[in-house]
Design a protein around this motif. Structure first.
Motif, PDB file in Angstrom:
ATOM      1  N   UNK A 152      64.144  63.970  22.114  1.00  0.00           N
ATOM      2  CA  UNK A 152      64.694  62.749  21.520  1.00  0.00           C
ATOM      3  C   UNK A 152      63.994  61.504  22.067  1.00  0.00           C
ATOM      4  N   UNK A 153      62.919  61.727  22.842  1.00  0.00           N
ATOM      5  CA  UNK A 153      62.109  60.643  23.404  1.00  0.00           C
ATOM      6  C   UNK A 153      62.933  59.671  24.249  1.00  0.00           C
ATOM      7  N   UNK A 165      54.638  57.216  28.321  1.00  0.00           N
ATOM      8  CA  UNK A 165      55.311  57.007  27.029  1.00  0.00           C
ATOM      9  C   UNK A 165      56.023  55.656  27.035  1.00  0.00           C
ATOM     10  N   UNK A 166      56.696  55.353  28.163  1.00  0.00           N
ATOM     11  CA  UNK A 166      57.406  54.073  28.268  1.00  0.00           C
ATOM     12  C   UNK A 166      56.417  52.909  28.211  1.00  0.00           C
ATOM     13  N   UNK A 167      55.255  53.098  28.883  1.00  0.00           N
ATOM     14  CA  UNK A 167      54.236  52.049  28.892  1.00  0.00           C
ATOM     15  C   UNK A 167      53.688  51.830  27.483  1.00  0.00           C
ATOM     16  N   UNK A 168      53.418  52.928  26.779  1.00  0.00           N
ATOM     17  CA  UNK A 168      52.870  52.814  25.415  1.00  0.00           C
ATOM     18  C   UNK A 168      53.867  52.088  24.503  1.00  0.00           C
ATOM     19  N   UNK A 200      52.115  51.610  36.706  1.00  0.00           N
ATOM     20  CA  UNK A 200      52.096  51.734  38.168  1.00  0.00           C
ATOM     21  C   UNK A 200      52.936  52.915  38.624  1.00  0.00           C
ATOM     22  N   UNK A 201      54.115  53.054  37.994  1.00  0.00           N
ATOM     23  CA  UNK A 201      54.995  54.187  38.326  1.00  0.00           C
ATOM     24  C   UNK A 201      54.331  55.517  37.943  1.00  0.00           C
ATOM     25  N   UNK A 202      53.615  55.499  36.820  1.00  0.00           N
ATOM     26  CA  UNK A 202      52.918  56.724  36.398  1.00  0.00           C
ATOM     27  C   UNK A 202      51.884  57.126  37.449  1.00  0.00           C
ATOM     28  N   UNK A 224      45.770  59.772  31.448  1.00  0.00           N
ATOM     29  CA  UNK A 224      46.439  59.013  30.402  1.00  0.00           C
ATOM     30  C   UNK A 224      46.806  57.613  30.881  1.00  0.00           C
ATOM     31  N   UNK A 225      47.225  57.505  32.167  1.00  0.00           N
ATOM     32  CA  UNK A 225      47.564  56.186  32.705  1.00  0.00           C
ATOM     33  C   UNK A 225      46.306  55.316  32.772  1.00  0.00           C
TER      34      UNK A 225
END
Ligand SMILES: [Zn+2]
Length: 389
Positions: A154-155, A185-188, A204-206, A215-216
């Motif tokens: 559900x993303x 995903x949150x960043x995108x 940064x968290x990634x 990906x980051x």
């Protein structure tokens, strides 16, 4: 050794014991069997005659007549779920959950079964409710794993991060690499909203979860480029050279474009040539080939494709080579029909068989995915298109 008289008694005694034991056993079995409903034997009979549907109906009858046959209830519930008869599985598990006389342990087991039924039926809200009730206790790990699966489906990335942490605390394998993807995903999503700062914080968290996250790096570069800082974008993308060079084909086009915006085409060509010298990559070759053809002409481009074809033969290298050859012929002596046909053929073949492919489940796609749409694994799709039949 002298044989004493009583020794002669030993053997008959053993026989007597054996006979008694057998009788007691048989009597016990007879008593038990009288207690078992007739439907049970009917069910067995159907099973032996390979009539599973009738057998199931008979066993269902047993569970109706004798509510104490818990194991049979669970077995039928699991069987219905496996057969895709989810409404029946849900009915069985729900009736067990509702029973007040069931020990707590059995009720939790039934509740877990119910959650799995809901999940398989795609009733994600109800499945989530059930697994939330099981977050502590003996089914905690499986419940949290299923919760995580639902949150990813559900993303709901924020919640996925929390659940992954809890799983780690329960000693489940490190979820770090996946958690980095949740942050990406949150960043995108933040980038799409135009929230640069939010995106940067998530990236940064990634990196904290996985400092080599390709990906980051890619997203950080995209963010810098979006904000007009091509130098920083190039630096971010080039972190992949050391972190995770297999992903270079994914960022190569971005590198070329950023260099072009800065008026440094030659540097981009040298960079990509350096990558190609280190590892064979028909995708990289094709990008380099296009840039070279555009900037330095078909002769240099053909040399490039020809050399690469000898070093790492692939249909795509041949496709590039033929394209350059035809372009050169066309400009000097007019196009030759047969070589044009040959190139068309190779080109069509290449576009039919070049796919991104999941190393876990074999899923094939024209487009690159960070998470396989078929098996839901992260980074299982190779970042280089393969030539498959
Ligand atoms: Zn897959």
């Amino acid at each position: 050794m002298e044989l004493e008289a009583w020794h002669l008694l030993v053997i008959p005694l053993f026989f007597a014991f054996g006979w008694m034991a057998a009788r007691v056993d048989i009597r016990h079995v007879m008593q038990e069997s009288r207690a078992v409903p007739r439907s049970y034997f009917k069910g067995l009979n159907y099973l032996l005659n390979e009539q599973p549907d009738q057998a199931i109906e008979a066993f269902l009858e047993v569970t109706r007549l004798d509510p104490d046959t818990l194991e049979l209830h669970f077995a039928l519930g699991a069987l219905f779920r496996r057969r895709g008869e989810l409404d029946r599985a849900i009915r069985i598990h729900q009736s067990l959950v509702d029973r007040a006389d069931l020990p707590q342990e059995q009720r939790m087991k039934a509740l877990y079964g119910l959650g799995e039924d809901f999940l398989k039926a795609g009733l994600l809200d109800r499945a989530e409710d059930v697994f939330r009730r099981l977050e502590t206790g003996v089914h905690a790990r499986e419940a949290l794993r299923n919760l995580l699966q639902i949150q990813v489906l559900t993303k709901d990335w924020q919640q996925a991060v929390v659940t992954a942490r809890r799983l780690e605390k329960l000693g489940c394998l490190s979820q770090n690499a996946n958690t980095a993807h949740y942050y990406c995903e949150l960043a995108a999503a933040a980038m799409l909203r135009g929230d640069g700062e939010g995106a940067r914080a998530h990236l940064e968290l990634a990196f904290k979860e996985n400092r080599r996250s390709a990906r980051a790096c890619l997203l950080l570069g995209d963010l810098e480029a979006q904000e007009g800082r091509d130098e920083s974008a190039i630096a971010a993308w080039r972190r992949i050279e050391d972190n995770n060079p297999t992903f270079l084909p994914i960022i190569a086009e971005r590198l070329i474009q950023a260099h072009a915006r800065l008026g440094r085409h030659e540097q981009a060509v040298r960079l990509l040539q350096g990558y190609l010298d280190q590892r064979a990559s028909p995708d990289l070759l094709h990008l380099l080939f296009q840039t070279v053809a555009e900037r330095q002409g078909w002769t240099v481009a053909r040399e490039l494709a020809g050399a690469e074809m000898k070093r790492n033969p692939s249909l795509r290298a041949l496709d590039d080579y033929l394209q350059a050859s035809n372009a050169l012929q066309a400009s000097s002596e007019g196009e030759r029909v047969e070589s044009r046909l040959a190139q068309d053929l190779v080109h069509r073949q290449v576009s039919q068989i070049a796919y991104y492919r999941c190393g876990e489940c074999g899923f094939k796609a024209r487009q690159f995915f960070w998470q396989c749409p078929a098996c839901a694994r992260w980074e299982s799709i190779s970042p280089e298109r393969m030539e498959h039949e």
